[in-house]
Every structure is written in C-alpha cells, then in structure tokens.
Scaffold this motif. Structure first.
Motif, PDB file in Angstrom:
ATOM      1  N   LEU B  94       0.828  -1.205   0.000  1.00 34.69           N
ATOM      2  CA  LEU B  94       0.000   0.000   0.000  1.00 34.69           C
ATOM      3  C   LEU B  94       0.865   1.260   0.000  1.00 34.69           C
ATOM      4  O   LEU B  94       0.569   2.222  -0.699  1.00 34.69           O
ATOM      5  CB  LEU B  94      -0.931  -0.003   1.219  1.00 34.69           C
ATOM      6  N   VAL B  95       1.960   1.228   0.781  1.00 33.22           N
ATOM      7  CA  VAL B  95       2.856   2.388   0.811  1.00 33.22           C
ATOM      8  C   VAL B  95       3.445   2.617  -0.573  1.00 33.22           C
ATOM      9  O   VAL B  95       3.481   3.743  -1.082  1.00 33.22           O
ATOM     10  CB  VAL B  95       3.973   2.193   1.862  1.00 33.22           C
ATOM     11  N   VAL B  96       3.883   1.525  -1.213  1.00 35.84           N
ATOM     12  CA  VAL B  96       4.439   1.648  -2.563  1.00 35.84           C
ATOM     13  C   VAL B  96       3.407   2.262  -3.500  1.00 35.84           C
ATOM     14  O   VAL B  96       3.695   3.173  -4.273  1.00 35.84           O
ATOM     15  CB  VAL B  96       4.898   0.269  -3.085  1.00 35.84           C
ATOM     16  N   MET B  97       2.150   1.767  -3.379  1.00 42.28           N
ATOM     17  CA  MET B  97       1.100   2.291  -4.262  1.00 42.28           C
ATOM     18  C   MET B  97       0.838   3.766  -4.017  1.00 42.28           C
ATOM     19  O   MET B  97       0.594   4.534  -4.947  1.00 42.28           O
ATOM     20  CB  MET B  97      -0.198   1.503  -4.049  1.00 42.28           C
ATOM     21  N   VAL B  98       0.892   4.160  -2.731  1.00 41.00           N
ATOM     22  CA  VAL B  98       0.602   5.556  -2.410  1.00 41.00           C
ATOM     23  C   VAL B  98       1.714   6.478  -2.912  1.00 41.00           C
ATOM     24  O   VAL B  98       1.445   7.576  -3.401  1.00 41.00           O
ATOM     25  CB  VAL B  98       0.392   5.719  -0.885  1.00 41.00           C
ATOM     26  N   ILE B  99       2.979   6.021  -2.796  1.00 47.24           N
ATOM     27  CA  ILE B  99       4.050   6.941  -3.192  1.00 47.24           C
ATOM     28  C   ILE B  99       4.439   6.791  -4.658  1.00 47.24           C
ATOM     29  O   ILE B  99       5.230   7.575  -5.168  1.00 47.24           O
ATOM     30  CB  ILE B  99       5.305   6.818  -2.294  1.00 47.24           C
ATOM     31  N   PRO B 101       2.857   7.609  -7.400  1.00 47.19           N
ATOM     32  CA  PRO B 101       2.661   8.829  -8.202  1.00 47.19           C
ATOM     33  C   PRO B 101       3.798   9.836  -8.021  1.00 47.19           C
ATOM     34  O   PRO B 101       4.103  10.595  -8.941  1.00 47.19           O
ATOM     35  CB  PRO B 101       1.352   9.406  -7.672  1.00 47.19           C
ATOM     36  N   LEU B 102       4.434   9.823  -6.829  1.00 53.23           N
ATOM     37  CA  LEU B 102       5.509  10.785  -6.591  1.00 53.23           C
ATOM     38  C   LEU B 102       6.741  10.471  -7.428  1.00 53.23           C
ATOM     39  O   LEU B 102       7.644  11.284  -7.543  1.00 53.23           O
ATOM     40  CB  LEU B 102       5.899  10.793  -5.112  1.00 53.23           C
ATOM     41  N   MET B 103       6.792   9.260  -7.951  1.00 52.51           N
ATOM     42  CA  MET B 103       7.993   8.844  -8.659  1.00 52.51           C
ATOM     43  C   MET B 103       7.965   9.235 -10.140  1.00 52.51           C
ATOM     44  O   MET B 103       8.932   9.020 -10.850  1.00 52.51           O
ATOM     45  CB  MET B 103       8.197   7.338  -8.532  1.00 52.51           C
ATOM     46  N   THR B 104       6.825   9.744 -10.590  1.00 53.04           N
ATOM     47  CA  THR B 104       6.803  10.246 -11.968  1.00 53.04           C
ATOM     48  C   THR B 104       6.774  11.770 -11.917  1.00 53.04           C
ATOM     49  O   THR B 104       6.355  12.356 -10.927  1.00 53.04           O
ATOM     50  CB  THR B 104       5.543   9.762 -12.706  1.00 53.04           C
ATOM     51  N   VAL B 151      -5.299  16.686  -5.902  1.00 50.53           N
ATOM     52  CA  VAL B 151      -5.524  15.680  -4.860  1.00 50.53           C
ATOM     53  C   VAL B 151      -4.629  14.478  -5.109  1.00 50.53           C
ATOM     54  O   VAL B 151      -4.012  13.936  -4.201  1.00 50.53           O
ATOM     55  CB  VAL B 151      -7.018  15.266  -4.808  1.00 50.53           C
ATOM     56  N   GLN B 152      -4.512  14.092  -6.380  1.00 47.95           N
ATOM     57  CA  GLN B 152      -3.665  12.944  -6.679  1.00 47.95           C
ATOM     58  C   GLN B 152      -2.207  13.238  -6.324  1.00 47.95           C
ATOM     59  O   GLN B 152      -1.508  12.395  -5.778  1.00 47.95           O
ATOM     60  CB  GLN B 152      -3.770  12.574  -8.159  1.00 47.95           C
ATOM     61  N   VAL B 153      -1.752  14.450  -6.617  1.00 48.30           N
ATOM     62  CA  VAL B 153      -0.361  14.802  -6.334  1.00 48.30           C
ATOM     63  C   VAL B 153      -0.099  14.846  -4.835  1.00 48.30           C
ATOM     64  O   VAL B 153       0.945  14.417  -4.358  1.00 48.30           O
ATOM     65  CB  VAL B 153      -0.025  16.182  -6.956  1.00 48.30           C
ATOM     66  N   LEU B 154      -1.084  15.370  -4.077  1.00 47.08           N
ATOM     67  CA  LEU B 154      -0.823  15.663  -2.668  1.00 47.08           C
ATOM     68  C   LEU B 154      -1.253  14.560  -1.701  1.00 47.08           C
ATOM     69  O   LEU B 154      -0.859  14.575  -0.548  1.00 47.08           O
ATOM     70  CB  LEU B 154      -1.515  16.977  -2.283  1.00 47.08           C
TER      71      LEU B 154
END
Lengths: 347, 273
Positions: B94-99, B101-104, B151-154
């Motif tokens: 879940l953590v991987v999924m949440v972060i 988006p931050l990796m792109t 919202v997706q970014v933050l």
C-alpha cells in the motif's frame, strides 16, 4: 446460576490450535483465575469472553444469554489490560467516565457521582484532573481499575493487571483487589502467570496448559492435591523425580535410579514406575540425616530463606531452608520429608 | 576546539546554503516588491488588493487549496488507518502504491490527466455514455480538473503524515474502547481521530502550502482562463514583464501561507505536561 458459561471453546490462529475445547462455568460473584505459562491460551480465552477474539468453535454465555456472536460493546463486560490502555487524550476522570458515557448509563450528574465514587474506591480522587501520562505506573493501574468497575459490569475481566508493577505495589494491589471484590461482588475472571497471585486472590483456579484445562479447584485443592506433574510443578514449583514404588519393610517406598529409597505413606497403593512430587518447602536437609543422600550443588540466598540446588540420582532437586542453614557445595546431606506431603503421580 | 565550535563548524555548510538559497532570494523579493521608479512604494500591493480580478485569483487560490486539503484529509485518514492496521506485507504494498505517483514527474502525471479529462477523454466520455451529463459537459479547464489533479499529487503527503502518527497509536486503546461500549465507528471517532490529529494537522499544512503555491498542475489542467496566484506571478514575470508586481504577489502568497501556519503551530505546540 452460572454467570459465565464457556462450552467447548476451540480457537485456532491459522494452522495453530490455541484452545482445544475448554468448558468452564463461572458462578455469579466468583473470582476465578486462569493460570498458566505464557502461550497456554489464557489471554486468548479472556479475549474470547470479552468478544475481542472470535471462537473457532464453541459458545460463550453471559447470564444465560448466548453472546458468542456479539461484538464487545454489546456484552456487559469490562476489561482491564496489562498495559492499562488508558486514553492519553482524556483526563483521569474522563477516562473513568468513558464507559458510562459510551454505554449511556445515567445522567451527567449521576455519571459524575459514579466517577467520584470509583476514584475514591481506588484512592485517587485527588488526581481526577491529571492526564494519564502524568501518573506513576501504580496510579495508572488504579485508574484502569476504577474505569473497569465504574459501570458495575456483569463480568470483570483482568488481563495480568499486576505484572507491570514492582513487588511492593503488587502486594498492595492484591489486597485492594480482594477488598474491592468482596465489596462489589463482581464476577471476575483474572488471568495470570503468577501462581502466588492466583493462590492469594481466587475463589477458584483454572490451571491451563497447552490450550487445555489441566486442573481446576480451590487454591487449597490445587496446592495440596495437584493431579499431574505439570500442576505440581507449576503450583509451588515442586521437584519431579522419576522413581519406582516397591514394598519395603515399613510399607511402600520410592526407589530412585541410584538405589536410594524414600519412605511413602502407608495408604499409597500404586506400585511400579511413577513420578514423585516433592515440594521445595517441604524438604528438610540435615547433614547427619538418615534419609536419601543428595549432593549440594549451589546455594541461592533469598533473604528470608536459602534455596539449595541438590543432586539426587542425577536429577536436580531444589529445597528451601531457613536462612541460617548452611552447607557447602559438594557436601552430602540427608533429605527428610513428611510422607503425607509426598505426591505420587502416574508417569 | 570545544564541542560548541565543533558543532557550529559542522552546521556551517547547511547554514550557508540556507542563507544563500533561501533568505537571500526572499530578501531580494521583499525589496523588489516595494521598489518603484522613485524609491520605496506600496503601489504594487495597492494595485493587487484593489483590483477585483487579482482578488478573485487570490480567493480562488485559497478556496481551491482548502478544498484540496479537505478532500486529501477525507481520503488520507481512512486510508492511513487501514494501512496502519493491516499486516506488514500488505502495508508495504500500500505504501508503494501511495508513493508511486511521486515517482513520476508532475508534468507527465498532469498530461495523463489531460488525456483522461479532455472532451474526448475517457472520463467525460464514460459519463456521457451513462447519460449522467449533457453533450456539452467538459472537465478540462475547470476548477474540478485542478482539484482532481492536485488531490492525486498531494494525497501521498497527507497519507504518510497521518500514517506515521497512527502506527504509534496502541491498538489496545481501540480494543479497550470496544470493551467500554464503543462500536467500531465510535472508537474510530473517540480514540483514533483525536490521537491522529497531529498527523492530520501536519498533513493538511503540507497539502495547503503545496497546493497554494503549485503552478504546473493548475496551469495545465485549469488553462489560462482559470488562474491561480502562482500562475499569475509567472505571467507577470514572463508576459508583462513587471518584476516588482510579480514580487508583490509573491509576498502576498508568502504572507498568506504564514498566516495559515500560525494557528496550526499553536494548535500542535507543546501542551501542558
């Protein structure tokens, strides 16, 4: 009438079976202890009564009502946790009022009265406005107790509530628990791994081992008539020695593997290989005694007493003596014991 | 050399960097914002604060940031709770999924939204096919598009801030609440929510500041018609170009964010005991 009835409770976590069919009736107003080593399932059993854990099979009844499928908030219980689980964002009095507030018991004024009474019972009325983290461990423990009794639950569940206290406080709290139980008469289930605590507090002890009831009875019964090796070892940490019962000149005697013998009571009818349980406080040591000889291995000074670890027929044997009895390591001493106090258990 | 000078020496590179990269530009900006053709002037501020157009931009920035923060908190709090209470393996995923988006890059992500939200994109098309919206329905170049994209970014910032706090809440507190007559939702409200508040506050702070000063996502998803303050600053610099006016707007944004910070810091500051 039974206040709490557990019928053949089974519980498995994944592939591990923790409880293997436990049936137990707790009478109204009774103080019962679930005693056992860690991992014996005693806490799981308590959590099943609380509704925090579901059963794999079996049922729980409280005052004749089947509550097996009810969530904890629908059962009229209160539980005191080992870690106390006080709510850190609420003051002491708000913590104690919490169960009344959530269960909607009484008006605001009545609740305040009950909270004050409960805090007085545990002698903490002067700390009502503090936060839990401003209290010492012993005080936190009292708050947890006040919170557990304030709603006068049908069943009071105590999960090793004294194990985080130092020895002195623990003795004080034991006395307090007994007094509060006598005053309020709440049906109480108490979980502990401490046999002394169980012996001093309970009306009845249920000894658990490996998810099964090993023995149950009053403290006196459990202490003086342990039925199994586990029971006699766990309660009073008796020495368990393998021996063979043969007929001696003066009635039955226990013969150890090194050929030494110990006189047993005349009424012992068992013959053949058995286990002999000798309680450490029943053994007396005498340098010139005529009983079986044992070699002194080590001495542990306990203050009021000395504990000696001896070797008898290759088995370690512990004995408690007065603190002025002194032997040196390697010395051979004679053992004597009242034959009536020797328990013979089937091997 | 004593410990004090030693630690000062160790802190020196960091302090220098802070002065060079943070305080100097900010100071420069402050000076620029009050400089006119004939000395010190407040005319740039007066111009901003007396023009309904610019006030509208300011209000939109604050309003959108609030909406974005509230939506992030509403999604992030339950999500963080679930993440804290599942097993360690599932939590990792879940953590991987949440972060993720931050990796792109922000630009890539925003273009993704542009594709999805455009007139012929997947989402408006689906809504039209289901008959939920009319033919002229559009999502691109609306405030809704900005909110969705932001919202997706933050969300990761909010979720991870709250997760850190919830994992430190003893699970037995909830169990205790249950044995005292709380239903699951009541224990969530009376125990978890108040104890998770510091995390929610920290996450909201991050979300609010980041969305108030964000530029790329609102600009691409909102278009030139729906401007936020950061975009307006950019426009003043590149199109007019009016550096002092841009600096004045930046100071207003900066001061506005500071104003929001103060009550938050007071709220989460050290309490009695």
């Amino acid at each position: 009438m039974a206040n709490v009835r557990l019928s053949s409770i089974k519980k498995s976590f994944g592939k591990t079976d923790v409880l293997h069919g436990i049936s137990l009736d707790v009478a109204s107003g009774e103080f019962i202890s679930l005693l056992g080593a860690s991992g014996c399932g005693k806490t799981t059993l308590l959590r099943i009564v609380a509704g925090l854990e579901s059963v794999t099979a079996g049922g729980v009844e409280i005052e004749g009502v089947d509550v097996t499928r009810l969530p904890p908030e629908k059962r009229d219980i209160a539980m005191m946790f080992q870690s106390y689980a006080l709510l850190p964002h609420l003051s002491v009095s708000e913590n104690v009022r919490f169960p009344l507030r959530m269960r909607g018991i009484g008006s605001r004024e009545e609740q305040a009265e009950k909270v004050a009474a409960a805090l007085e019972t545990v002698q903490l009325d002067h700390l009502a406005d503090r936060r839990p983290r401003q209290l010492s461990g012993g005080q936190q423990q009292r708050v947890a107790l006040a919170r557990a009794i304030v709603s006068r639950p049908k069943v009071l569940l105590l999960d090793e509530p004294l194990s985080n206290l130092d020895a002195r406080l623990r003795e004080d709290m034991q006395v307090e628990l007994i007094e509060i139980h006598q005053r309020l008469g709440l049906t109480t289930i108490f979980v502990t791994h401490d046999q002394e605590e169980a012996l001093s507090l309970s009306d009845r002890i249920v000894l658990l081992n490996g998810g099964k009831i090993e023995q149950e009875g009053t403290p006196a019964e459990i202490y003086s008539q342990p039925e199994t090796g586990f029971a006699s070892n766990f309660i009073g940490s008796a020495n368990l020695l393998p021996a063979e019962i043969i007929d001696g000149e003066t009635g039955p005697v226990a013969k150890f593997s090194d050929g030494q013998t110990l006189q047993l009571a005349l009424e012992v009818s068992a013959r053949g290989p058995v286990t002999i349980a000798l309680r450490q406080e029943d053994l007396s040591l005498d340098a010139n005694g005529d009983g079986p000889k044992a070699k002194v291995r080590t001495r542990v000074f306990l203050g009021a007493r000395n504990r000696y670890v001896l070797g008898l027929a290759g088995e370690p044997l512990r004995a408690l003596t007065a603190n002025d009895v002194e032997f040196s390591a390697g010395q051979s001493v004679g053992l004597s014991i009242d034959p009536q106090r020797i328990r013979v258990l089937p091997r | 050399m004593n410990d004090r000078t030693e630690s000062l020496l160790l802190a020196l590179p960091g302090l220098l960097l802070l002065v060079l990269a943070f305080f100097m530009p900010i100071g420069q900006m402050l000076i620029l914002s009050v400089s006119g053709p004939d000395g010190v002037t407040l005319s740039h501020f007066v111009r901003f604060l007396s023009d309904p157009f610019y006030l509208g931009i300011l209000w939109r920035t604050v309003r959108l940031s609030l909406v974005i923060t509230i939506i992030c908190a509403a999604i992030g709090f339950p999500l963080a709770y679930i993440m804290a209470r599942v097993g360690p393996k599932l939590r990792l995923w879940l953590v991987v999924m949440v972060i993720l988006p931050l990796m792109t890059s922000v630009v890539v992500r925003t273009f993704g939204w542009m594709v999805l939200l455009s007139r012929s994109g997947m989402i408006p098309e689906m809504l039209r096919d289901m008959g939920l919206v009319g033919r002229s329905f559009a999502l691109m170049q609306t405030e809704a598009a900005i909110v969705i994209g932001m919202v997706q970014v933050l969300l990761p910032f909010m979720t991870l801030s709250i997760l850190g706090v919830i994992t430190r809440i003893d699970g037995r507190l909830e169990e205790a609440a249950r044995t005292m007559g709380c239903s699951f939702l009541q224990s969530f409200r009376t125990v978890v929510l108040p104890l998770a508040l510091p995390g929610i506050v920290a996450g909201s702070l991050l979300c609010f500041t980041l969305s108030a000063s964000s530029f790329v996502t609102p600009n691409l998803l909102g278009g030139t018609r729906i401007q936020v303050l950061a975009a307006s600053i950019y426009k003043s610099v590149t199109q007019t170009p009016d550096w002092p006016f841009a600096a004045a707007q930046a100071v207003i944004l900066f001061a506005g964010i500071l104003l929001v910070l103060v009550p938050y810091i007071k709220m989460t500051g050290p309490k009695d005991g």
